[in-house]
Scaffold this active site. Sequence first.
Site, PDB file in Angstrom:
ATOM      1  N   SER A 137       0.837  -1.207   0.000  1.00  0.00           N
ATOM      2  CA  SER A 137       0.000   0.000   0.000  1.00  0.00           C
ATOM      3  C   SER A 137       0.866   1.250   0.000  1.00  0.00           C
ATOM      4  O   SER A 137       1.957   1.263   0.584  1.00  0.00           O
ATOM      5  CB  SER A 137      -0.903   0.016   1.230  1.00  0.00           C
ATOM      6  N   TYR A 150      -1.979   0.657  10.339  1.00  0.00           N
ATOM      7  CA  TYR A 150      -2.050  -0.052   9.050  1.00  0.00           C
ATOM      8  C   TYR A 150      -0.834   0.281   8.186  1.00  0.00           C
ATOM      9  O   TYR A 150      -0.191  -0.601   7.613  1.00  0.00           O
ATOM     10  CB  TYR A 150      -3.341   0.364   8.344  1.00  0.00           C
TER      11      TYR A 150
END
Length: 245
Positions: A137, A150
């Site tokens: 990501s 995250y």
Amino acid sequence: MTKRSVLILGARSDIGKAVAHKFAALGHPIQLAARQSETLDAEKTNLQLRYGVPVTLHEFDALLTETHAQFLAMLPELPEIAVSIVGLMESQEGSERDHLLARCIMRSNYEGPANLLALLANRFEERGSGTLVGVSSVAGERGRATNYVYGSAKAGFTAFLSGLRNRLAKRGVHVVTVLPGYVATKMTEGMNLPARLTAQPSEVAEGIVVAVKRKKDVIYVRPVWRLIMLIIRFIPEGVFKRVRI
């Protein structure tokens, strides 16, 4: 020529299903791995009927790292391509309040997928061929107040893939890092995402197929994210502390 088999980890996800369709359409045998793999029986039938390729289902839990070696041993064959789409995204606020949730996010996005890919890497290296694809990501490119739990896990996964690529570059094994940015999936449903920055699962899948074919190392599914993250990385820390992005 016999097409190479493709193992998809996290196959119940929207991206996982899209990747399965892209590779199956090219004639690749598909191995679908996920928790509650029996729920993918209809997907298995659909892929077989639509594309005429062999499809198998395999129970896989990224967090049960002690079972990963056995999981690989039970596959019908060692795949030539393995794609990890394993991940978990929850709210930053929730992970700040609940340390068990934060731990699960970290393990789901880093420890679990990295452990399985490490085992595959050793087998691919012994064979002298194969492609490993990890979906990471852009959130891992700089820690931000809005998603640092995250993002930190994804940062670790990105670094892991980079090191794996460096190690295996002369061993016949190709490693791809995929940085999708926003993706319209069930995981992001209800979020107000900007259309120009939001990819569809089919776009991510197409990017993966192209990266495997052309032996690309790192791909941003929507190229605009490369510029956005370049800017974010170069914001001075003194300024960065005063903004919330």
